[in-house]
Design a protein around this motif. Structure first.
Motif, PDB file in Angstrom:
ATOM      1  N   LEU A 184      20.923  48.293  11.006  1.00 27.24           N
ATOM      2  CA  LEU A 184      19.558  48.332  11.559  1.00 27.24           C
ATOM      3  C   LEU A 184      18.567  47.684  10.596  1.00 27.24           C
ATOM      4  O   LEU A 184      17.715  46.893  11.005  1.00 27.24           O
ATOM      5  CB  LEU A 184      19.145  49.779  11.839  1.00 27.24           C
ATOM      6  CG  LEU A 184      19.648  50.407  13.142  1.00 27.24           C
ATOM      7  CD1 LEU A 184      19.323  51.896  13.164  1.00 27.24           C
ATOM      8  CD2 LEU A 184      19.031  49.721  14.349  1.00 27.24           C
ATOM      9  N   LEU A 185      18.707  48.011   9.320  1.00 24.25           N
ATOM     10  CA  LEU A 185      17.824  47.430   8.309  1.00 24.25           C
ATOM     11  C   LEU A 185      18.010  45.920   8.230  1.00 24.25           C
ATOM     12  O   LEU A 185      17.027  45.158   8.168  1.00 24.25           O
ATOM     13  CB  LEU A 185      18.110  48.069   6.950  1.00 24.25           C
ATOM     14  CG  LEU A 185      17.273  47.573   5.763  1.00 24.25           C
ATOM     15  CD1 LEU A 185      15.787  47.843   5.997  1.00 24.25           C
ATOM     16  CD2 LEU A 185      17.741  48.240   4.471  1.00 24.25           C
ATOM     17  N   LEU A 186      19.258  45.457   8.271  1.00 19.91           N
ATOM     18  CA  LEU A 186      19.540  44.026   8.219  1.00 19.91           C
ATOM     19  C   LEU A 186      18.967  43.302   9.431  1.00 19.91           C
ATOM     20  O   LEU A 186      18.392  42.210   9.310  1.00 19.91           O
ATOM     21  CB  LEU A 186      21.060  43.790   8.137  1.00 19.91           C
ATOM     22  CG  LEU A 186      21.766  44.220   6.855  1.00 19.91           C
ATOM     23  CD1 LEU A 186      23.258  43.956   6.967  1.00 19.91           C
ATOM     24  CD2 LEU A 186      21.196  43.491   5.655  1.00 19.91           C
ATOM     25  N   VAL A 187      19.122  43.894  10.595  1.00 18.25           N
ATOM     26  CA  VAL A 187      18.628  43.264  11.825  1.00 18.25           C
ATOM     27  C   VAL A 187      17.109  43.143  11.812  1.00 18.25           C
ATOM     28  O   VAL A 187      16.554  42.074  12.118  1.00 18.25           O
ATOM     29  CB  VAL A 187      19.099  44.058  13.068  1.00 18.25           C
ATOM     30  CG1 VAL A 187      18.366  43.599  14.317  1.00 18.25           C
ATOM     31  CG2 VAL A 187      20.604  43.894  13.257  1.00 18.25           C
ATOM     32  N   VAL A 188      16.428  44.232  11.468  1.00 19.80           N
ATOM     33  CA  VAL A 188      14.961  44.201  11.418  1.00 19.80           C
ATOM     34  C   VAL A 188      14.485  43.157  10.406  1.00 19.80           C
ATOM     35  O   VAL A 188      13.566  42.378  10.669  1.00 19.80           O
ATOM     36  CB  VAL A 188      14.403  45.592  11.060  1.00 19.80           C
ATOM     37  CG1 VAL A 188      12.905  45.518  10.799  1.00 19.80           C
ATOM     38  CG2 VAL A 188      14.689  46.581  12.189  1.00 19.80           C
ATOM     39  N   PHE A 189      15.148  43.131   9.260  1.00 15.91           N
ATOM     40  CA  PHE A 189      14.786  42.180   8.211  1.00 15.91           C
ATOM     41  C   PHE A 189      15.022  40.747   8.688  1.00 15.91           C
ATOM     42  O   PHE A 189      14.187  39.854   8.458  1.00 15.91           O
ATOM     43  CB  PHE A 189      15.617  42.469   6.968  1.00 15.91           C
ATOM     44  CG  PHE A 189      15.049  41.886   5.713  1.00 15.91           C
ATOM     45  CD1 PHE A 189      13.886  42.385   5.164  1.00 15.91           C
ATOM     46  CD2 PHE A 189      15.679  40.830   5.083  1.00 15.91           C
ATOM     47  CE1 PHE A 189      13.356  41.847   4.007  1.00 15.91           C
ATOM     48  CE2 PHE A 189      15.162  40.283   3.935  1.00 15.91           C
ATOM     49  CZ  PHE A 189      13.998  40.794   3.384  1.00 15.91           C
ATOM     50  N   PHE A 190      16.154  40.527   9.359  1.00 17.98           N
ATOM     51  CA  PHE A 190      16.466  39.184   9.861  1.00 17.98           C
ATOM     52  C   PHE A 190      15.434  38.730  10.877  1.00 17.98           C
ATOM     53  O   PHE A 190      14.966  37.584  10.833  1.00 17.98           O
ATOM     54  CB  PHE A 190      17.861  39.161  10.500  1.00 17.98           C
ATOM     55  CG  PHE A 190      18.203  37.833  11.115  1.00 17.98           C
ATOM     56  CD1 PHE A 190      18.767  36.826  10.353  1.00 17.98           C
ATOM     57  CD2 PHE A 190      17.939  37.573  12.457  1.00 17.98           C
ATOM     58  CE1 PHE A 190      19.058  35.590  10.911  1.00 17.98           C
ATOM     59  CE2 PHE A 190      18.227  36.348  13.021  1.00 17.98           C
ATOM     60  CZ  PHE A 190      18.793  35.361  12.245  1.00 17.98           C
ATOM     61  N   VAL A 191      15.098  39.597  11.821  1.00 21.56           N
ATOM     62  CA  VAL A 191      14.159  39.232  12.879  1.00 21.56           C
ATOM     63  C   VAL A 191      12.797  38.843  12.302  1.00 21.56           C
ATOM     64  O   VAL A 191      12.197  37.842  12.708  1.00 21.56           O
ATOM     65  CB  VAL A 191      14.013  40.388  13.897  1.00 21.56           C
ATOM     66  CG1 VAL A 191      12.875  40.112  14.874  1.00 21.56           C
ATOM     67  CG2 VAL A 191      15.322  40.585  14.667  1.00 21.56           C
ATOM     68  N   VAL A 192      12.314  39.618  11.331  1.00 21.09           N
ATOM     69  CA  VAL A 192      11.017  39.322  10.713  1.00 21.09           C
ATOM     70  C   VAL A 192      11.055  37.965  10.017  1.00 21.09           C
ATOM     71  O   VAL A 192      10.174  37.110  10.216  1.00 21.09           O
ATOM     72  CB  VAL A 192      10.617  40.430   9.711  1.00 21.09           C
ATOM     73  CG1 VAL A 192       9.364  40.022   8.936  1.00 21.09           C
ATOM     74  CG2 VAL A 192      10.370  41.739  10.448  1.00 21.09           C
ATOM     75  N   MET A 193      12.092  37.734   9.195  1.00 28.27           N
ATOM     76  CA  MET A 193      12.204  36.473   8.457  1.00 28.27           C
ATOM     77  C   MET A 193      12.426  35.292   9.400  1.00 28.27           C
ATOM     78  O   MET A 193      11.919  34.195   9.170  1.00 28.27           O
ATOM     79  CB  MET A 193      13.368  36.541   7.460  1.00 28.27           C
ATOM     80  CG  MET A 193      13.124  37.477   6.293  1.00 28.27           C
ATOM     81  SD  MET A 193      11.708  36.991   5.269  1.00 28.27           S
ATOM     82  CE  MET A 193      10.482  38.184   5.777  1.00 28.27           C
ATOM     83  N   TYR A 194      13.168  35.531  10.487  1.00 25.12           N
ATOM     84  CA  TYR A 194      13.432  34.456  11.442  1.00 25.12           C
ATOM     85  C   TYR A 194      12.145  33.966  12.085  1.00 25.12           C
ATOM     86  O   TYR A 194      11.904  32.754  12.192  1.00 25.12           O
ATOM     87  CB  TYR A 194      14.406  34.940  12.527  1.00 25.12           C
ATOM     88  CG  TYR A 194      14.483  33.965  13.690  1.00 25.12           C
ATOM     89  CD1 TYR A 194      15.268  32.832  13.605  1.00 25.12           C
ATOM     90  CD2 TYR A 194      13.726  34.172  14.853  1.00 25.12           C
ATOM     91  CE1 TYR A 194      15.314  31.920  14.654  1.00 25.12           C
ATOM     92  CE2 TYR A 194      13.765  33.265  15.890  1.00 25.12           C
ATOM     93  CZ  TYR A 194      14.562  32.146  15.785  1.00 25.12           C
ATOM     94  OH  TYR A 194      14.598  31.245  16.818  1.00 25.12           O
ATOM     95  N   TRP A 195      11.299  34.894  12.535  1.00 23.56           N
ATOM     96  CA  TRP A 195      10.075  34.488  13.225  1.00 23.56           C
ATOM     97  C   TRP A 195       9.070  33.849  12.276  1.00 23.56           C
ATOM     98  O   TRP A 195       8.326  32.939  12.678  1.00 23.56           O
ATOM     99  CB  TRP A 195       9.466  35.679  13.965  1.00 23.56           C
ATOM    100  CG  TRP A 195      10.217  36.004  15.220  1.00 23.56           C
ATOM    101  CD1 TRP A 195      10.947  37.127  15.473  1.00 23.56           C
ATOM    102  CD2 TRP A 195      10.362  35.168  16.377  1.00 23.56           C
ATOM    103  NE1 TRP A 195      11.533  37.046  16.711  1.00 23.56           N
ATOM    104  CE2 TRP A 195      11.191  35.861  17.296  1.00 23.56           C
ATOM    105  CE3 TRP A 195       9.877  33.909  16.728  1.00 23.56           C
ATOM    106  CZ2 TRP A 195      11.536  35.326  18.530  1.00 23.56           C
ATOM    107  CZ3 TRP A 195      10.225  33.375  17.968  1.00 23.56           C
ATOM    108  CH2 TRP A 195      11.040  34.081  18.855  1.00 23.56           C
ATOM    109  N   VAL A 196       9.043  34.285  11.032  1.00 25.83           N
ATOM    110  CA  VAL A 196       8.178  33.618  10.044  1.00 25.83           C
ATOM    111  C   VAL A 196       8.636  32.174   9.842  1.00 25.83           C
ATOM    112  O   VAL A 196       7.828  31.236   9.839  1.00 25.83           O
ATOM    113  CB  VAL A 196       8.183  34.381   8.704  1.00 25.83           C
ATOM    114  CG1 VAL A 196       7.416  33.601   7.637  1.00 25.83           C
ATOM    115  CG2 VAL A 196       7.560  35.764   8.874  1.00 25.83           C
ATOM    116  N   ASP A 197       9.956  31.992   9.682  1.00 24.71           N
ATOM    117  CA  ASP A 197      10.523  30.644   9.533  1.00 24.71           C
ATOM    118  C   ASP A 197      10.277  29.806  10.784  1.00 24.71           C
ATOM    119  O   ASP A 197       9.932  28.616  10.710  1.00 24.71           O
ATOM    120  CB  ASP A 197      12.024  30.762   9.250  1.00 24.71           C
ATOM    121  CG  ASP A 197      12.714  29.407   9.200  1.00 24.71           C
ATOM    122  OD1 ASP A 197      12.153  28.478   8.599  1.00 24.71           O
ATOM    123  OD2 ASP A 197      13.816  29.273   9.765  1.00 24.71           O
TER     124      ASP A 197
END
Length: 305
Positions: free
Chosen positions: A231-244
């Motif tokens: 869950l932590l990895l997914v949330v972190f990925f989604v945030v970084m993905y949209w910033v990128d």
């Protein structure tokens, strides 16, 4: 910019070392023990992140290519292609990890429980499809990227000191953008949906057993910790993905890829592959126990000396 380059190199070096540790650990588990399906997924994710980090640091890649006397055009096409393939694989495999963990914690009484066995059965086929799709779809990068030249500058957008992206037909560009955006939106949406489901399952489990827990049972179960980690990895990925995503699309729309924008985008893009192995290492009991055993063994050896 030199100081920011040091930060990028440190970030990439830390990420590569952490992912190499995970890759060796999961490879050992897969070859010598009975691995969990998530071990196979995490092993691939570690390999993907190593390649993504290495191709994202121009200094290392270009120094190696210069030593091998490889021409700039081949360097640019290769770095662009591999980087985009690994980025696509990262989102696909992260999504698969989220889906599989959600399926794993499905109660046996649920009508969705049958998907547990189907997903395990077709795991290899899913891997082959994901790799084949990303390798083939991203091949357009080989055609529409290359070494930067001073000729016809209006037909190319300079991305790095030596590389540029060439202009493409409006229909082709719209098709590629549609497929890429659709894929990413679908996968991110699926990750968010499975994450919401896992949160719901954990909440129900905690509410049902809150009066049954004793002090000796306050420690979270391995399954619960694994779910919380993903869950932590997914949330972190989604945030970084949209910033990128926002940074890259603003740069493309403005036809402007200055060194500062490129460096910031690289830093954001490399945050997830750098942090994710550290999160996995700190939350996997097998790794923690192994490190503790190695620590006690070293302490015993030095003590006997």
């Amino acid at each position: 910019m030199s100081s920011f380059r040091i930060v990028l190199n440190f970030q990439a070096g830390l990420g590569v070392l952490a992912n190499m540790f995970l890759l060796v650990f999961y490879a050992f588990i897969i070859l010598h023990h009975r691995p969990k399906p998530t071990d196979m997924i995490s092993c691939q994710l570690s390999f993907i992140h190593i390649v993504l980090l290495l191709t994202g640091v121009d200094v290392w890649l270009w120094d190696i290519c210069d030593a091998l006397n490889i021409n700039n055009d081949f360097k640019c096409k290769t770095s662009f292609y591999i980087s985009r393939v690994m980025r696509g694989l990262s989102i696909c495999i992260t999504c698969l990890l989220s889906v599989f963990q959600a399926v794993t914690i499905i109660p046996s009484t649920s009508f969705l429980a049958k998907f547990k066995y189907k997903l395990k059965k077709y795991m290899i086929s899913v891997f082959l499809f994901i790799w084949s799709f990303n390798l083939s779809f991203t091949s357009y990068r080989i055609i529409y990227s290359g070494a930067f030249t001073n000729v016809s500058e209006t037909n190319q957008m300079k991305v790095t000191k030596f590389c540029s992206i060439f202009s493409m037909n409006y229909i082709i560009r719209a098709l590629i953008l549609t497929v890429t955006t659709s894929r990413d939106v679908f996968l991110v949406g699926l990750m968010l949906a499975t994450s919401a489901y896992m949160v719901l399952i954990l909440f129900r489990h905690q509410r049902q057993h809150k009066y049954l827990h004793r002090l000796s049972h306050l420690r979270a179960s391995p399954e619960k910790r694994a779910t919380q980690t993903i869950l932590l990895l997914v949330v972190f990925f989604v945030v970084m993905y949209w910033v990128d995503f926002i940074i890259s699309h603003i740069a493309v729309l403005l036809q402007m890829y200055d060194p500062v924008t490129l460096s910031v985008q690289k830093f954001v893009m490399n945050v997830y592959p750098t942090i994710s192995p550290l999160v996995q290492i700190s939350s996997d009991d097998r790794i923690i126990n192994m490190l503790k055993h190695m620590q006690s063994l070293c302490h015993h050896i030095f003590k006997t000396r």
